[in-house]
Design a protein around this motif. Sequence first.
Motif, PDB file in Angstrom:
ATOM      1  N   VAL A  34       0.837  -1.203   0.000  1.00  0.00           N
ATOM      2  CA  VAL A  34       0.000   0.000   0.000  1.00  0.00           C
ATOM      3  C   VAL A  34       0.871   1.252   0.000  1.00  0.00           C
ATOM      4  O   VAL A  34       0.626   2.209  -0.742  1.00  0.00           O
ATOM      5  N   GLY A  35       1.925   1.243   0.819  1.00  0.00           N
ATOM      6  CA  GLY A  35       2.802   2.411   0.911  1.00  0.00           C
ATOM      7  C   GLY A  35       3.534   2.720  -0.370  1.00  0.00           C
ATOM      8  O   GLY A  35       3.778   3.883  -0.693  1.00  0.00           O
ATOM      9  N   ILE A  59       6.196  -7.374  -3.281  1.00  0.00           N
ATOM     10  CA  ILE A  59       5.014  -6.534  -3.074  1.00  0.00           C
ATOM     11  C   ILE A  59       4.447  -5.978  -4.379  1.00  0.00           C
ATOM     12  O   ILE A  59       3.429  -5.286  -4.365  1.00  0.00           O
ATOM     13  N   LEU A  60       5.076  -6.282  -5.515  1.00  0.00           N
ATOM     14  CA  LEU A  60       4.700  -5.655  -6.790  1.00  0.00           C
ATOM     15  C   LEU A  60       3.253  -5.928  -7.173  1.00  0.00           C
ATOM     16  O   LEU A  60       2.493  -4.991  -7.481  1.00  0.00           O
ATOM     17  N   GLU A  61       2.830  -7.191  -7.192  1.00  0.00           N
ATOM     18  CA  GLU A  61       1.484  -7.524  -7.662  1.00  0.00           C
ATOM     19  C   GLU A  61       0.407  -6.938  -6.760  1.00  0.00           C
ATOM     20  O   GLU A  61      -0.614  -6.432  -7.248  1.00  0.00           O
ATOM     21  N   ASP A  62       0.621  -7.004  -5.450  1.00  0.00           N
ATOM     22  CA  ASP A  62      -0.349  -6.403  -4.531  1.00  0.00           C
ATOM     23  C   ASP A  62      -0.429  -4.891  -4.731  1.00  0.00           C
ATOM     24  O   ASP A  62      -1.511  -4.301  -4.641  1.00  0.00           O
ATOM     25  N   SER A  63       0.702  -4.256  -5.007  1.00  0.00           N
ATOM     26  CA  SER A  63       0.727  -2.814  -5.245  1.00  0.00           C
ATOM     27  C   SER A  63      -0.110  -2.455  -6.476  1.00  0.00           C
ATOM     28  O   SER A  63      -0.876  -1.482  -6.466  1.00  0.00           O
ATOM     29  N   ILE A  64       0.040  -3.239  -7.536  1.00  0.00           N
ATOM     30  CA  ILE A  64      -0.695  -2.991  -8.783  1.00  0.00           C
ATOM     31  C   ILE A  64      -2.198  -3.161  -8.556  1.00  0.00           C
ATOM     32  O   ILE A  64      -3.012  -2.335  -9.000  1.00  0.00           O
ATOM     33  N   ILE A  65      -2.590  -4.220  -7.857  1.00  0.00           N
ATOM     34  CA  ILE A  65      -4.009  -4.463  -7.584  1.00  0.00           C
ATOM     35  C   ILE A  65      -4.603  -3.303  -6.794  1.00  0.00           C
ATOM     36  O   ILE A  65      -5.681  -2.783  -7.127  1.00  0.00           O
ATOM     37  N   TYR A  66      -3.906  -2.867  -5.757  1.00  0.00           N
ATOM     38  CA  TYR A  66      -4.422  -1.812  -4.873  1.00  0.00           C
ATOM     39  C   TYR A  66      -4.630  -0.499  -5.623  1.00  0.00           C
ATOM     40  O   TYR A  66      -5.715   0.096  -5.582  1.00  0.00           O
TER      41      TYR A  66
END
Length: 443
Positions: A47-48, A123-130
């Motif tokens: 998220v950050g 953390i890349l994929e979670d960052s893109i989704i968010y």
Amino acid sequence: MTEGPPWKKLLIFTVPLLIGNLFQQLYSTADAIILGQYVGDVALAAVGSTVAIFFLIMVLMMGIAIGAGVMVAQYFGAKNRDALSFTIGSSITLTFILGLVIMIFGPLGTRPLLLLLNTPPEILEDSIIYINILLWGVLTMSYFNILSGILRGLGDSFSPLIYLVIGTILNIILSLAFVIGLGWGVAGAAIATVMAQAVTAILCLIKLLKMTGIFEMSLKYLRLKKDYALQILKLGVPTGASQAIVAIAVMVVQPLVNDFGYLFIATHVVIMRIDGFVMMPNFSFGNAMTVFAGQNMGAGKIERISQATKQCAILAAGTATILIGAILIFGRYIAGFFTSTQEVISLSQEMLFILAPGYIIFSVAMVAWGTVRGAGDAISPLWASIINTVFIRVPTAYLFVYLMGTPHALMYSLLAGWVGNTLLSLIVYRIGKWRSKGLVQQA
């Protein structure tokens, strides 16, 4: 705000604004706490890592909201019903058009930007989704910003506060349900934010429709009128650009943050969330000063603006001092809300001690810039932002990291940027060109 003791008017207006900003911060903070405690530090870091990119994409919308608020305040102060109606209608239509553009094209650039910023693979994929979910729901956020800005320009800071409280509570409930109950992770937090923002935007619109005794809302005024749309952009684009420069600076510095690993990224998220709360009085008093300056500029009471600026700076600095004391005493415990990782908590406390004096200094800058923007001068803050970013904020970040080799260097560079911004704001205010920028005077 054109009658009565300036400090009293500012305080009455700022208190709901401050509480509203508190709940605005709770939107993102609730997500961070829930993700950090129930999903883990990787989700918190994901998220950050999106904050700077999302802020950069949204700056034009934020700028338009500020520009529209200045125009609304000045025409409301001048009691010009027709101009006020065209300003509000054009703002609503312009927001819809630009929001659609961002919603369609914004998600296309998120992955390349995150890769460019050296976002850690874990953390890349979670960052893109968010961030993509937030961008698909950008109209809800944009309309809340623009409509609440219009309400404040009309002197109503209480209604946006109530709607923020409702939205924040709804956001927390939905985040808990989606993240913990349904196990949707970062996607659940983003969806909760978008849905809660949609509710607050609708509530703002309903309130605005009940105020047609002050202005008119019809198809005639909702059509994009060239003169008013251009004036909104004239005020909004430089304001958005100055904020974009800040976002770009954050993005340029972000690789330094990422190089220290995901634990420091998580620490940085904690610091920025706490920073958001400590900065609230500064931004609240600055926004109040923008509305005060706008209404009094429209009424032709320029000396009253100067008197109010001094009084507001004292109020802002005093409030910041009290908050900093609380943060220094309880900072470790506050950081513990976000994570149970002791390394992150200890490092967060060390960073807060470095930043502490800067909050008092920066409070003066926010008040001065609030006066300048409210008067109708959007260019001076833009140039100041460019100078501060190019010559102070970014160079000191890389220089201090090179010399010190620790993440603490990034906090020292941020502090240097705040000092530079404050000095520039005082120079611009003292030169006084803002005194001749009133829209009503020009007309």
